[in-house]
Design an enzyme around this catalytic site. Structure first.
Site, mmCIF file in Angstrom:
data_model
loop_
_atom_site.group_PDB
_atom_site.id
_atom_site.type_symbol
_atom_site.label_atom_id
_atom_site.label_comp_id
_atom_site.label_asym_id
_atom_site.label_seq_id
_atom_site.Cartn_x
_atom_site.Cartn_y
_atom_site.Cartn_z
ATOM 1 N N SER A 198 0.810 -1.225 0.000
ATOM 2 C CA SER A 198 0.000 0.000 0.000
ATOM 3 C C SER A 198 0.842 1.273 0.000
ATOM 4 O O SER A 198 0.338 2.352 0.278
ATOM 5 C CB SER A 198 -0.918 0.009 1.231
ATOM 6 O OG SER A 198 -0.151 0.000 2.435
ATOM 7 N N ALA A 247 4.882 2.781 -4.396
ATOM 8 C CA ALA A 247 5.022 1.935 -5.586
ATOM 9 C C ALA A 247 3.726 1.207 -5.887
ATOM 10 O O ALA A 247 3.276 1.149 -7.046
ATOM 11 C CB ALA A 247 6.171 0.946 -5.389
ATOM 12 N N LYS A 289 -1.613 -6.274 4.432
ATOM 13 C CA LYS A 289 -1.796 -7.111 5.623
ATOM 14 C C LYS A 289 -2.270 -6.327 6.841
ATOM 15 O O LYS A 289 -2.690 -6.921 7.832
ATOM 16 C CB LYS A 289 -0.517 -7.869 5.949
ATOM 17 C CG LYS A 289 0.661 -7.050 6.428
ATOM 18 C CD LYS A 289 1.814 -7.992 6.752
ATOM 19 C CE LYS A 289 3.036 -7.253 7.233
ATOM 20 N NZ LYS A 289 4.140 -8.170 7.560
ATOM 21 N N ASN A 315 6.047 2.026 4.641
ATOM 22 C CA ASN A 315 7.199 2.893 4.898
ATOM 23 C C ASN A 315 7.063 4.267 4.266
ATOM 24 O O ASN A 315 7.693 5.230 4.718
ATOM 25 C CB ASN A 315 8.489 2.237 4.386
ATOM 26 C CG ASN A 315 9.083 1.254 5.380
ATOM 27 O OD1 ASN A 315 8.714 1.248 6.553
ATOM 28 N ND2 ASN A 315 9.998 0.427 4.925
ATOM 29 N N GLN A 348 10.523 11.168 5.538
ATOM 30 C CA GLN A 348 10.589 12.584 5.891
ATOM 31 C C GLN A 348 11.330 13.415 4.848
ATOM 32 O O GLN A 348 10.941 14.519 4.503
ATOM 33 C CB GLN A 348 11.306 12.759 7.228
ATOM 34 C CG GLN A 348 10.633 12.112 8.413
ATOM 35 C CD GLN A 348 11.502 12.173 9.662
ATOM 36 O OE1 GLN A 348 12.686 12.461 9.593
ATOM 37 N NE2 GLN A 348 10.907 11.879 10.802
ATOM 38 N N GLY A 349 12.433 12.861 4.349
ATOM 39 C CA GLY A 349 13.397 13.647 3.587
ATOM 40 C C GLY A 349 12.859 14.308 2.344
ATOM 41 O O GLY A 349 13.034 15.498 2.128
ATOM 42 N N GLU A 372 20.887 16.846 0.436
ATOM 43 C CA GLU A 372 21.145 15.749 1.351
ATOM 44 C C GLU A 372 22.470 15.090 0.995
ATOM 45 O O GLU A 372 23.120 15.449 0.009
ATOM 46 C CB GLU A 372 19.987 14.746 1.320
ATOM 47 C CG GLU A 372 18.693 15.329 1.866
ATOM 48 C CD GLU A 372 17.559 14.318 1.915
ATOM 49 O OE1 GLU A 372 17.786 13.153 1.541
ATOM 50 O OE2 GLU A 372 16.444 14.695 2.321
ATOM 51 N N HIS A 389 20.430 3.994 8.329
ATOM 52 C CA HIS A 389 20.336 5.457 8.380
ATOM 53 C C HIS A 389 21.154 5.933 9.573
ATOM 54 O O HIS A 389 21.072 5.350 10.663
ATOM 55 C CB HIS A 389 18.888 5.908 8.517
ATOM 56 C CG HIS A 389 18.689 7.347 8.176
ATOM 57 N ND1 HIS A 389 19.116 8.365 8.998
ATOM 58 C CD2 HIS A 389 18.139 7.947 7.090
ATOM 59 C CE1 HIS A 389 18.813 9.530 8.435
ATOM 60 N NE2 HIS A 389 18.228 9.303 7.272
ATOM 61 N N ARG A 413 25.623 7.696 3.305
ATOM 62 C CA ARG A 413 25.033 7.215 4.550
ATOM 63 C C ARG A 413 25.838 6.113 5.217
ATOM 64 O O ARG A 413 25.927 6.048 6.443
ATOM 65 C CB ARG A 413 23.604 6.726 4.285
ATOM 66 C CG ARG A 413 22.628 7.866 4.085
ATOM 67 C CD ARG A 413 21.237 7.372 3.781
ATOM 68 N NE ARG A 413 20.301 8.491 3.759
ATOM 69 C CZ ARG A 413 19.041 8.384 3.384
ATOM 70 N NH1 ARG A 413 18.567 7.204 2.994
ATOM 71 N NH2 ARG A 413 18.243 9.427 3.390
ATOM 72 N N HIS A 434 17.423 1.002 7.608
ATOM 73 C CA HIS A 434 16.590 1.966 6.902
ATOM 74 C C HIS A 434 16.057 1.458 5.567
ATOM 75 O O HIS A 434 14.877 1.627 5.272
ATOM 76 C CB HIS A 434 17.398 3.245 6.683
ATOM 77 C CG HIS A 434 16.614 4.390 6.123
ATOM 78 N ND1 HIS A 434 15.449 4.837 6.715
ATOM 79 C CD2 HIS A 434 16.818 5.186 5.036
ATOM 80 C CE1 HIS A 434 14.967 5.867 6.016
ATOM 81 N NE2 HIS A 434 15.764 6.084 4.993
ATOM 82 N N GLU A 452 10.742 -1.192 -2.744
ATOM 83 C CA GLU A 452 11.884 -1.667 -1.962
ATOM 84 C C GLU A 452 12.064 -3.180 -2.015
ATOM 85 O O GLU A 452 13.186 -3.672 -1.884
ATOM 86 C CB GLU A 452 11.751 -1.211 -0.508
ATOM 87 C CG GLU A 452 13.017 -1.400 0.302
ATOM 88 C CD GLU A 452 12.932 -0.803 1.701
ATOM 89 O OE1 GLU A 452 13.826 -1.085 2.520
ATOM 90 O OE2 GLU A 452 11.970 -0.044 1.969
ATOM 91 N N ARG A 490 22.017 3.186 -1.381
ATOM 92 C CA ARG A 490 21.068 4.106 -2.014
ATOM 93 C C ARG A 490 21.405 5.562 -1.746
ATOM 94 O O ARG A 490 21.698 5.947 -0.613
ATOM 95 C CB ARG A 490 19.647 3.816 -1.517
ATOM 96 C CG ARG A 490 18.605 4.797 -2.058
ATOM 97 C CD ARG A 490 17.201 4.414 -1.642
ATOM 98 N NE ARG A 490 16.978 4.483 -0.211
ATOM 99 C CZ ARG A 490 16.663 5.594 0.456
ATOM 100 N NH1 ARG A 490 16.573 6.751 -0.182
ATOM 101 N NH2 ARG A 490 16.441 5.545 1.753
ATOM 102 N N LEU A 527 11.568 7.280 -2.852
ATOM 103 C CA LEU A 527 10.233 7.691 -3.273
ATOM 104 C C LEU A 527 10.190 7.860 -4.785
ATOM 105 O O LEU A 527 9.197 7.523 -5.439
ATOM 106 C CB LEU A 527 9.825 8.994 -2.588
ATOM 107 C CG LEU A 527 9.560 8.929 -1.083
ATOM 108 C CD1 LEU A 527 9.168 10.300 -0.545
ATOM 109 C CD2 LEU A 527 8.484 7.908 -0.752
#
Length: 528
Positions: free
Chosen positions: A20, A23, A42, A49, A54-55, A121, A235, A281, A338, A362, A373, A379
């Site tokens: 949900s 993607a 489910k 996620n 946030q980013g 970032e 992360h 990261r 993450h 993902e 990544r 996203l």
């Protein structure tokens, strides 16, 4: 919402989408123009996620930027293990989809001059991160998409997919179980896995608790090829208080000038990487972990950020819930799981090695992320590859399913005896201790041996329905651990303390996992 118990015909042109997040919903909306779409999750629609992202979304929308630079940044962050074609598709198509979202009324953040506000970032060479609601981009996107799918497609909530139904080498549907233990079989022309990652297999994670790697287990049991499973991104900055994580502190905070410091004010990224606190990261996360391993707490110094509460309202709320005083300017942090770069191997249309089965988001591995990544490309991936999957399936002719129906209670369960499986909490403890941010042969071998005590090679059809979800989680854990054992080097997010350097012999080398090969090696005693 479909909550009925009676047998029900699934029409011949149905597409089942499992998940949900961005993607799943992107694919569903596009497919609904040509097909009947059934989306299964489910939990509730918000159990994903995407809502926690946030980013923001990375995209080239500024004239001073270019798709070539975005590609270069992505591949550099991915330690050159990326599929360059997949990266180019992601970046080129991403910009147009972002512009389309803006035209459709999606509430991106704008500055005082009504120009799109762009953040920066880690490992990005330009400011190209678009936000919505300050630090609530994922929530804004999923709300936007859910409003559209609620009238366009049929949705089944609170059903866990526990097995993919196969007919020869083709996936023709799914077996699901509800909260009361009732099992049903649903059939379709195409099945799309969009189940998200596996962060909840670890104790400290930014992921939703439902992200338990079950999509990996489902695909593996169906015979799909998986790849790059050893690459799990940590992360660097989860809010850490009283020996527990309270949630993610976006990399955008460092993008606005925050620095990582010790309690004495020492900058921990000095002399570690040229990009300092905005290094990739994996570098930042390992540096923080190394400092914390010495008994020294690490903080994010936000004192230089003006109007922090206004710029980062979600993080402000997070801090208040954790009793962390923002006015002091120091937020205690720790790394946490993450994002999974590896997954079910797909082509640019989301096709897996199993006919009728697709994967996106993902849970999939297109090769776009390589070994690590680039921030805010996730996203974007859901948006771009969700469209790719949908456009391919939309062009497929409908196939007759012989008027199959939803079957209540699988008869196979009558012959399945309950098997010995660990508690979910036990799996998390093992994965956290031995397959975390710093790995070695000895620890990974301990985890492997422990996991193999629970019949990981048992066929899923012989597992009782009530245990299949946990069995899929166990399978995913075993695949991650054994893949990490197989890569005898350090690259990107995969760090082996006993092999701390990149090795030339591993350049452009991927670890592929396939059930038939793995099981044959297990029987003969060969290395996985």
């Amino acid at each position: 919402m479909f909550r009925g118990r009676g047998a029900r015909t699934i029409e011949k042109d149905c597409v089942l989408i499992i998940g949900s997040g961005i993607a799943a919903c992107t694919a569903a909306l596009q497919l609904a123009k040509d097909k009947r779409v059934l989306l299964i999750t489910k939990g509730e629609l918000t159990d994903n996620n995407t809502i926690r992202a946030q980013g923001g979304i990375a995209a080239v929308v500024d004239q001073r930027d270019s798709w070539e630079l975005h590609v270069q940044d992505t591949i550099k962050a991915g330690y050159n293990l990326n599929n360059e074609e997949a990266v180019e598709l992601l970046v080129k198509k991403g910009s147009s989809y972002i512009q389309k979202l803006a035209q459709e009324g999606f509430p991106f953040d704008y500055d005082a001059n009504q120009v799109l506000s762009l953040g920066k970032e880690g490992a990005h060479s330009r400011r190209r991160i678009l936000h919505a609601g300050g630090d609530a981009t994922g929530k804004a996107i999923i709300t936007f998409l859910h409003q559209q799918i609620s009238t366009a497609i049929e949705i089944i909530t609170n059903r866990t997919v526990i097995e993919l139904i196969m007919e020869g080498n083709r996936c023709i549907g799914v077996q699901v179980i509800d909260e009361e233990g009732v099992v049903s079989n649903l059939y379709a022309d195409s099945v799309v896995l969009a189940t998200g990652g596996c962060g909840a297999l670890f104790d400290v994670t930014s992921n939703h608790p439902a992200m338990l790697g079950e999509g990996i287990g489902l695909a593996y049991q169906a015979g799909a090829i998986l790849t790059d499973l050893e690459f799990i991104q940590f992360h660097p900055t989860l809010l850490w208080k009283d020996n527990q994580s309270f949630g993610l502190i976006s990399e955008a905070v460092r993008g606005e000038g925050a620095r990582l410091v010790t309690g004495n004010g020492d900058f921990i990224m000095e002399n570690v990487h040229p990009l300092l606190d905005l290094a990739p990261r994996d570098v930042v996360a390992r540096t923080i972990q190394t400092v914390r391993n010495k008994g020294t707490a690490v903080y994010l110094d936000i004192s230089q950020i003006k109007d922090f509460r206004m710029r980062f309202p979600s993080i402000t709320t997070l801090c208040e819930e954790a009793n962390v005083n923002i006015s002091k300017g120091l937020l205690p942090v720790s790394p946490g799981v993450h994002f999974a770069m590896g997954g079910v191997q797909t082509d640019k249309y989301g096709r897996t090695s199993v006919a009728g089965l697709y994967a996106v988001g993902e849970v999939a591995c297109t090769g776009a992320h390589g070994a690590n990544r680039l921030a805010s490309n996730s996203l974007l991936e859901g948006l771009v590859y969700g469209q790719q999957v949908a456009r391919h399936i939309s062009k497929l002719p409908n196939k007759q399913q012989n008027n199959r129906k939803v079957d209540e209670t699988s008869s196979r369960d009558l012959h399945c005896s309950k098997i010995s499986l660990p508690e979910q909490a036990e799996i998390k403890k093992i994965m956290t201790e031995y397959a975390g941010i710093q790995r070695d042969y000895q620890g990974l071998q301990v985890a492997k041996n422990w996991l193999e005590n629970f019949c990981v090679h048992k066929p899923i059809a012989s597992v009782p329905s009530t245990q299949k979800a946990l069995f899929n989680q166990l399978t995913a854990s075993w695949l991650l651990v054994t893949s990490a054992l197989a890569r005898n080097e350090s690259r990107g997010s995969h760090y082996r303390m006993d092999f701390p350097e990149n090795r030339e012999s591993w350049e452009n080398k991927h670890i592929e996992r396939y059930k038939e090969i793995d099981w044959q090696q297990a029987i003969t005693g060969g290395e996985l």
